[in-house]
Design a protein around this motif. Structure first.
Motif, PDB file in Angstrom:
ATOM      1  N   CYS A 259       0.850  -1.166  -0.205  1.00 32.45           N
ATOM      2  CA  CYS A 259       0.092  -0.018  -0.071  1.00 32.45           C
ATOM      3  C   CYS A 259       0.951   1.288  -0.048  1.00 32.45           C
ATOM      4  N   THR A 260       0.349   2.332  -0.567  1.00 33.12           N
ATOM      5  CA  THR A 260       0.781   3.638  -0.696  1.00 33.12           C
ATOM      6  C   THR A 260       0.925   4.170   0.794  1.00 33.12           C
ATOM      7  N   LEU A 261       1.418   5.095   1.192  1.00 32.64           N
ATOM      8  CA  LEU A 261       1.541   5.886   2.371  1.00 32.64           C
ATOM      9  C   LEU A 261      -0.166   6.291   2.535  1.00 32.64           C
ATOM     10  N   GLN A 262      -0.419   6.803   1.436  1.00 34.91           N
ATOM     11  CA  GLN A 262      -1.932   7.409   1.151  1.00 34.91           C
ATOM     12  C   GLN A 262      -2.927   6.570   1.597  1.00 34.91           C
ATOM     13  N   GLU A 263      -2.782   5.122   1.166  1.00 35.57           N
ATOM     14  CA  GLU A 263      -3.840   4.290   1.254  1.00 35.57           C
ATOM     15  C   GLU A 263      -3.791   3.687   2.728  1.00 35.57           C
ATOM     16  N   CYS A 264      -2.519   3.415   3.341  1.00 32.91           N
ATOM     17  CA  CYS A 264      -2.380   3.346   4.914  1.00 32.91           C
ATOM     18  C   CYS A 264      -2.993   4.170   5.695  1.00 32.91           C
ATOM     19  N   LEU A 269      -5.954   5.232   9.719  1.00 32.92           N
ATOM     20  CA  LEU A 269      -6.455   6.644  10.430  1.00 32.92           C
ATOM     21  C   LEU A 269      -7.750   7.161   9.871  1.00 32.92           C
ATOM     22  N   LYS A 270      -8.245   6.885   8.800  1.00 35.70           N
ATOM     23  CA  LYS A 270      -9.505   6.854   8.370  1.00 35.70           C
ATOM     24  C   LYS A 270      -9.275   8.759   8.350  1.00 35.70           C
ATOM     25  N   ILE A 271      -8.395   9.152   7.501  1.00 35.79           N
ATOM     26  CA  ILE A 271      -8.139  10.325   7.489  1.00 35.79           C
ATOM     27  C   ILE A 271      -9.139  11.076   6.398  1.00 35.79           C
ATOM     28  N   PRO A 272      -9.414  12.414   6.710  1.00 34.51           N
ATOM     29  CA  PRO A 272     -10.431  13.178   5.819  1.00 34.51           C
ATOM     30  C   PRO A 272      -9.912  13.331   4.193  1.00 34.51           C
ATOM     31  N   SER A 273     -10.973  13.766   3.562  1.00 31.48           N
ATOM     32  CA  SER A 273     -10.710  13.871   2.165  1.00 31.48           C
ATOM     33  C   SER A 273      -9.798  15.049   1.844  1.00 31.48           C
ATOM     34  N   LYS A 274      -9.740  15.965   2.797  1.00 31.66           N
ATOM     35  CA  LYS A 274      -8.833  17.222   2.729  1.00 31.66           C
ATOM     36  C   LYS A 274      -7.579  16.737   2.604  1.00 31.66           C
ATOM     37  N   ALA A 310       4.697  14.204   7.843  1.00 30.78           N
ATOM     38  CA  ALA A 310       5.510  13.555   8.973  1.00 30.78           C
ATOM     39  C   ALA A 310       4.563  13.465  10.050  1.00 30.78           C
ATOM     40  N   MET A 311       3.683  14.326  10.456  1.00 33.17           N
ATOM     41  CA  MET A 311       2.813  13.979  11.634  1.00 33.17           C
ATOM     42  C   MET A 311       2.097  12.791  11.522  1.00 33.17           C
ATOM     43  N   TYR A 312       1.242  12.421  10.542  1.00 34.23           N
ATOM     44  CA  TYR A 312       0.492  11.286  10.200  1.00 34.23           C
ATOM     45  C   TYR A 312       1.350  10.068  10.425  1.00 34.23           C
ATOM     46  N   LEU A 313       2.586   9.930   9.986  1.00 32.69           N
ATOM     47  CA  LEU A 313       3.260   8.736  10.026  1.00 32.69           C
ATOM     48  C   LEU A 313       3.669   8.520  11.505  1.00 32.69           C
ATOM     49  N   LEU A 314       3.593   9.456  12.425  1.00 28.45           N
ATOM     50  CA  LEU A 314       3.659   8.925  13.775  1.00 28.45           C
ATOM     51  C   LEU A 314       2.325   8.395  14.166  1.00 28.45           C
ATOM     52  N   LEU A 315       1.312   8.756  13.930  1.00 34.04           N
ATOM     53  CA  LEU A 315      -0.152   8.387  14.291  1.00 34.04           C
ATOM     54  C   LEU A 315      -0.223   6.944  13.612  1.00 34.04           C
ATOM     55  N   LEU A 316       0.151   6.803  12.385  1.00 37.28           N
ATOM     56  CA  LEU A 316       0.139   5.521  11.625  1.00 37.28           C
ATOM     57  C   LEU A 316       1.030   4.488  12.433  1.00 37.28           C
ATOM     58  N   HIS A 317       1.915   4.759  12.985  1.00 31.84           N
ATOM     59  CA  HIS A 317       2.971   3.899  13.583  1.00 31.84           C
ATOM     60  C   HIS A 317       2.069   3.491  14.876  1.00 31.84           C
ATOM     61  N   SER A 318       1.409   4.369  15.728  1.00 32.32           N
ATOM     62  CA  SER A 318       0.797   3.758  16.751  1.00 32.32           C
ATOM     63  C   SER A 318      -0.252   2.983  16.504  1.00 32.32           C
ATOM     64  N   ARG A 407     -12.759  -4.006   0.263  1.00 25.95           N
ATOM     65  CA  ARG A 407     -12.569  -4.681   1.703  1.00 25.95           C
ATOM     66  C   ARG A 407     -11.483  -3.877   2.496  1.00 25.95           C
ATOM     67  N   ASP A 408     -11.973  -3.847   3.676  1.00 25.59           N
ATOM     68  CA  ASP A 408     -11.248  -3.269   4.939  1.00 25.59           C
ATOM     69  C   ASP A 408     -10.418  -4.339   5.381  1.00 25.59           C
ATOM     70  N   ASP A 409      -9.054  -4.301   5.365  1.00 22.97           N
ATOM     71  CA  ASP A 409      -8.250  -5.514   5.943  1.00 22.97           C
ATOM     72  C   ASP A 409      -8.523  -5.879   7.277  1.00 22.97           C
ATOM     73  N   ARG A 410      -8.902  -4.849   8.208  1.00 24.01           N
ATOM     74  CA  ARG A 410      -9.304  -4.988   9.628  1.00 24.01           C
ATOM     75  C   ARG A 410     -10.454  -5.704   9.735  1.00 24.01           C
ATOM     76  N   ASP A 411     -11.454  -5.789   8.603  1.00 28.89           N
ATOM     77  CA  ASP A 411     -12.568  -6.625   8.907  1.00 28.89           C
ATOM     78  C   ASP A 411     -12.265  -8.097   9.185  1.00 28.89           C
ATOM     79  N   CYS A 412     -10.848  -8.582   8.935  1.00 23.74           N
ATOM     80  CA  CYS A 412     -10.737  -9.813   9.017  1.00 23.74           C
ATOM     81  C   CYS A 412      -9.883  -9.945  10.175  1.00 23.74           C
ATOM     82  N   PHE A 413      -9.589  -8.650  10.890  1.00 22.25           N
ATOM     83  CA  PHE A 413      -8.909  -8.818  12.290  1.00 22.25           C
ATOM     84  C   PHE A 413      -9.616  -8.711  13.397  1.00 22.25           C
ATOM     85  N   PRO A 414      -9.736  -9.795  14.394  1.00 24.01           N
ATOM     86  CA  PRO A 414     -10.685  -9.722  15.352  1.00 24.01           C
ATOM     87  C   PRO A 414      -9.911  -8.631  16.567  1.00 24.01           C
ATOM     88  N   THR A 415     -10.758  -8.133  17.239  1.00 25.06           N
ATOM     89  CA  THR A 415     -10.550  -7.387  18.344  1.00 25.06           C
ATOM     90  C   THR A 415     -10.078  -8.092  19.311  1.00 25.06           C
TER      91      THR A 415
END
Length: 440
Positions: A259-264, A269-274, A310-318, A407-415
């Motif tokens: 995946c590209t960074l934008q896709e990740c 993170l469900k980032i907004p369209s902006k 750069a800011m979103y990379l840290l949030l994506l890591h978490s 498909r959202d990959d997390r649909d296959c990932f149980p909580t």
């Protein structure tokens, strides 16, 4: 006299004399930024007589006085004090006495004053309410460089991203973005040159105690090593982590592409369209005019995109770390309740040092089996046995039901709760089968 940036703009192309807290310079006024910083070409240090090739930026908080010269070196001109700046302020600074000069400091700037200057160089982009606000610090001179590096050396986790043309050993690096939880630095490598790495960035990037969060580090790793001699250590790559998370979510299958960074960012993170609009705008500008990477002043819209990245990379890591640790947390939850919630009758005969694989860990096999079965139903498989991962678009994120292939990959990932329910189900099912086998 006080002069606004608009009145400065009226004398573009003229020779000016700029008096700073730490020196006097002369050059041709090329641009006046909205933050009242000045960009000069053909710059000459009047105290040392040395000329600086290219262009040089002078920031408003450093400027004591600006004079418009009738002719170069004529000494005649009109004093132009920046708004909010006074000669008294400059005198107080001069009376402060000698200060420590670090390897990156100017002759009369103490480390404390450099940190204050670095903190003051922040762009607060409060545009329309619906747009993202982000503060960042541009580092394009060594007066600000030292304090920034010293600050980064104290961090445990940073994000790192690079911008330029064809980022590899044959390309050209223009910007390096580094973010922490509270600060975002944009290093202008085009201005600073290789000296930026020799004076501290290499030390930060090679520090094994600092985790560097990056996305697809292959290209910039090649560029940094072959052009600047930087050997990256301790890297968390979000592209690799996303593929690993996909494999965990599907019971061991690998995706047919990364995946590209934008896709990740969209997925985790469900980032907004902006954000999508900002990224596409930057990509479009760079593709239409590759020379933009080496044009100064640099477009503020692209700087904002770099800072957000750069800011979103840290949030994506978490977010990815939470996903990757999900199975571990679920099994540990079962471990905690393995004995304490049940009867203690059998504990006397249980050896604390028993190394037999516990039932709680054996359930991981059942969880993986369920995930594989679900993944086979949800995804198509190519001839190499890899699951075909559909490309994600914003319209799909906003309306997941619109396209049945999405498909959202997390649909296959149980909580954690789902994993606990799965293990409980299998325990009940196993005990039920045992009771049936025993009969009445």
């Amino acid at each position: 006299m006080s002069l606004s940036s608009e009145r400065f703009g009226a004398v573009l192309g003229s020779t000016v004399k700029v008096t700073l807290k730490c020196g006097v310079f002369q050059g041709v006024l090329q641009h006046v930024n909205p933050d009242r910083s000045l960009l000069l070409r053909r710059v000459k240090n009047l105290e040392t007589g040395r000329s600086t090739p290219g262009v040089k930026m002078f920031f408003d908080h450093e400027i004591i006085n600006v004079e418009l010269l009738d002719e170069p070196d004529s000494g005649k001109g009109t004093a132009m004090l920046p708004e909010g700046t006074s000669a008294v302020k400059g005198n107080k600074h001069a009376d402060a006495g000698p200060a420590y000069c670090g390897p990156w400091s100017s002759p009369c700037d103490s480390l404390e004053s450099q940190l204050r200057a670095s903190n003051s160089l922040k762009y607060s982009l409060s545009e329309k309410k619906e747009e993202e606000n982000v503060e960042y610090t541009v580092i394009n001179c060594f007066q600000k460089f030292g304090p920034a590096v010293l600050y980064l050396k104290q961090q445990c986790v940073i994000s790192v991203a690079g911008e330029g043309v064809n980022l590899c050993r044959y390309g050209k690096l223009s910007w390096l973005e580094i973010a922490t939880k509270s600060r975002i630095f944009l290093f202008d490598i085009f201005f600073l040159g290789p000296q930026a790495f020799k004076n501290g960035l290499q030390m930060v990037l090679e520090d094994k105690n600092i985790l560097k969060v990056m996305h697809d580090c292959r290209w910039i790793s090649d560029c940094l090593f072959h052009q600047y001699g930087v050997l990256l250590f301790n890297v968390f790559d979000t592209q690799v982590a996303d593929a690993l998370q996909f494999s965990m979510a599907t019971g061991g299958f690998l995706p047919h592409r990364v995946c590209t960074l934008q896709e990740c960012l969209m997925q985790h993170l469900k980032i907004p369209s902006k954000w999508d609009a900002i990224m596409k705008y930057g990509q479009q500008m760079a593709s239409e005019n590759p020379d933009i990477w080496f044009s100064r002043p640099f477009p503020a819209s692209l700087l904002k995109a770099f800072a957000l990245k750069a800011m979103y990379l840290l949030l994506l890591h978490s977010s990815l770390m939470d996903n990757l640790m999900s199975d571990l947390k679920a099994v540990v939850h079962d471990y905690l309740n393995a004995y304490r919630t049940g009867s203690g009758d059998h504990l006397g005969s249980t050896k604390p040092t028993c190394m037999e694989l516990p039932e709680e860990l054996r359930q991981l096999t059942n969880i993986q089996k369920l995930r594989r079965e679900k993944a086979i139903k949800d995804y198509r498989m190519n001839e190499d046995g890899l699951l075909i991962r559909p490309a994600m678009e914003l319209k799909e994120r906003n309306d997941p039901q619109k396209d049945g292939n999405y498909r959202d990959d997390r649909d296959c990932f149980p909580t954690d709760k789902a994993v606990f329910q799965i293990t409980s189900f299998y325990n009940e099912d196993i005990h039920g089968q045992e009771n049936q086998n025993q009969g009445p």
